[in-house]
Design a protein around this motif. Structure first.
Motif, mmCIF file in Angstrom:
data_model
loop_
_atom_site.group_PDB
_atom_site.id
_atom_site.type_symbol
_atom_site.label_atom_id
_atom_site.label_comp_id
_atom_site.label_asym_id
_atom_site.label_seq_id
_atom_site.Cartn_x
_atom_site.Cartn_y
_atom_site.Cartn_z
ATOM 1 N N LEU A 34 -32.444 -21.660 -40.318
ATOM 2 C CA LEU A 34 -31.095 -22.198 -40.295
ATOM 3 C C LEU A 34 -30.437 -22.083 -38.929
ATOM 4 O O LEU A 34 -29.567 -22.865 -38.595
ATOM 5 N N LYS A 94 -25.942 -24.531 -51.399
ATOM 6 C CA LYS A 94 -27.372 -24.471 -51.082
ATOM 7 C C LYS A 94 -27.919 -25.878 -50.851
ATOM 8 O O LYS A 94 -28.658 -26.123 -49.884
ATOM 9 N N ILE A 97 -26.729 -27.219 -47.476
ATOM 10 C CA ILE A 97 -27.409 -26.606 -46.329
ATOM 11 C C ILE A 97 -28.809 -27.189 -46.183
ATOM 12 O O ILE A 97 -29.260 -27.503 -45.070
ATOM 13 N N LYS A 98 -29.518 -27.349 -47.290
ATOM 14 C CA LYS A 98 -30.861 -27.942 -47.227
ATOM 15 C C LYS A 98 -30.778 -29.396 -46.750
ATOM 16 O O LYS A 98 -31.626 -29.853 -45.965
ATOM 17 N N GLN A 101 -30.309 -29.473 -43.057
ATOM 18 C CA GLN A 101 -31.546 -29.186 -42.333
ATOM 19 C C GLN A 101 -32.462 -30.404 -42.299
ATOM 20 O O GLN A 101 -33.071 -30.710 -41.276
ATOM 21 N N ALA A 266 -31.687 -20.766 -47.333
ATOM 22 C CA ALA A 266 -30.527 -21.585 -47.696
ATOM 23 C C ALA A 266 -29.778 -20.949 -48.863
ATOM 24 O O ALA A 266 -28.540 -20.926 -48.890
#
Length: 315
Positions: A34, A94, A97-98, A101, A266
């Motif tokens: 991250l 979560k 955040i994924k 990415q 994450a």
């Protein structure tokens, strides 16, 4: 200190003159990396900013005032709240955040594709990559910077061949993504471990001993006492890294260290953000709770994502 402080994300330059071989690039990392910042909220929220905004190469600069940060953070919250119930759950964070990415990886590959696909045929051959990355370096047998570019090219070729599933030395976009971001693909994980071990194993005996492990993240400064975190890492090596207690890490022990199968970064970051922001401790966040903690999520510093917010075309 933990792995993210010295296993950095892989990032190639897009311009011919700035292209660098893998040994001169940062080491590949485990999924999902991250941020390469230290996750220490007592020092700064830089790690959380990177994780939440999705910019592993985030540049910190004063672009947004606190008021602007709060306003634009509100826009993001509306997007994170997938079921539109007025709350942001740990699961929604979560997923965000994924998603962030994946967007970074997609943008990274897209930004480089045209530079390496020299004949514009929709593929990148090993010859194209080699010529763009190494062409000028290989003409100089004794470069001023002291790097062995031929050795680096061998390392890149090995990774390219592993990413190239059909063995034709011509990468599709998916295969090129696996080459640039091997940590994202199960079939590439062996190369992540191999390159990590090669970088740390200074005596080339095929193992990582305690001093090599510590030396990769800390350079002893004369007679100065080691910081407490270094002492902690020594204990971690003995108690957890070196599972068979033979004084060194083999390939499997290194894999367990850099590619832990039981830890989701994450998920951990989402849990951390909820814990720090959930004022009424109901296990979910309102927009107000998130905006009140704007310094944790975005602060007043802009990243690549922050620039997108200014353009109002984010994600």
């Amino acid at each position: 200190m933990d792995l993210r402080q010295f296993l950095m994300c892989l990032s190639l330059c897009t311009a011919f003159a700035l292209s660098k071989p893998t040994e001169k690039k940062d080491r590949v990392h485990h999924e999902p990396q991250l941020s390469d910042k230290v996750h220490d909220d007592a020092q700064s929220f830089d790690y959380d900013h990177d994780a939440f905004l999705g910019a592993e190469e985030a540049k910190t600069f004063d672009q947004l005032t606190p008021e602007e940060s709060k306003e634009r953070l509100g826009v993001i919250v509306d997007k994170i709240d997938a079921d539109k119930d007025g709350f942001v759950t740990e699961g929604e964070l979560k997923s965000w955040i994924k998603h962030a990415q994946k967007k970074y990886i997609y943008d990274n590959v897209e930004n480089q594709w045209q530079e390496f696909d020299m004949n514009q045929d929709g593929f990148i051959s090993w010859d194209e990559y080699r010529n763009v990355t190494y062409g000028t370096y290989l003409d100089d047998p004794d470069p001023d910077d002291g790097f062995n570019y031929k050795q680096m090219m061998v390392r890149d070729e090995r990774r390219f061949k592993m990413a190239d599933k059909d063995g034709d030395l011509i990468a599709t976009k998916e295969e090129f993504t696996a080459f640039l971001h091997p940590e994202e693909y199960d079939y590439m994980k062996d190369i992540v471990v191999q390159e990590t071990m090669e970088d740390i194993d200074k005596n080339a005996d095929g193992f990582i001993d305690l001093e090599e492990y510590i030396g990769d993240m800390y350079s002893h400064d004369g007679n100065a006492d080691e910081p407490e975190w270094v002492k902690t890492e020594r204990e971690q090596f003995v108690e957890f890294r070196d599972k068979n207690r033979d004084g060194k890490m083999d390939k499997e022990e290194t894999k367990d260290w850099i590619l832990p199968s039981d830890y989701d970064h994450a998920e951990a970051e989402a849990r951390h953000l909820v814990y720090e922001s959930d004022q009424n401790k109901d296990g979910k966040l309102t927009k107000e709770e998130i905006v009140d903690k704007y310094d944790l999520f975005v602060g007043s510093q802009a990243t690549d994502f922050g620039e997108a917010l200014v353009r109002h075309d984010e994600f």
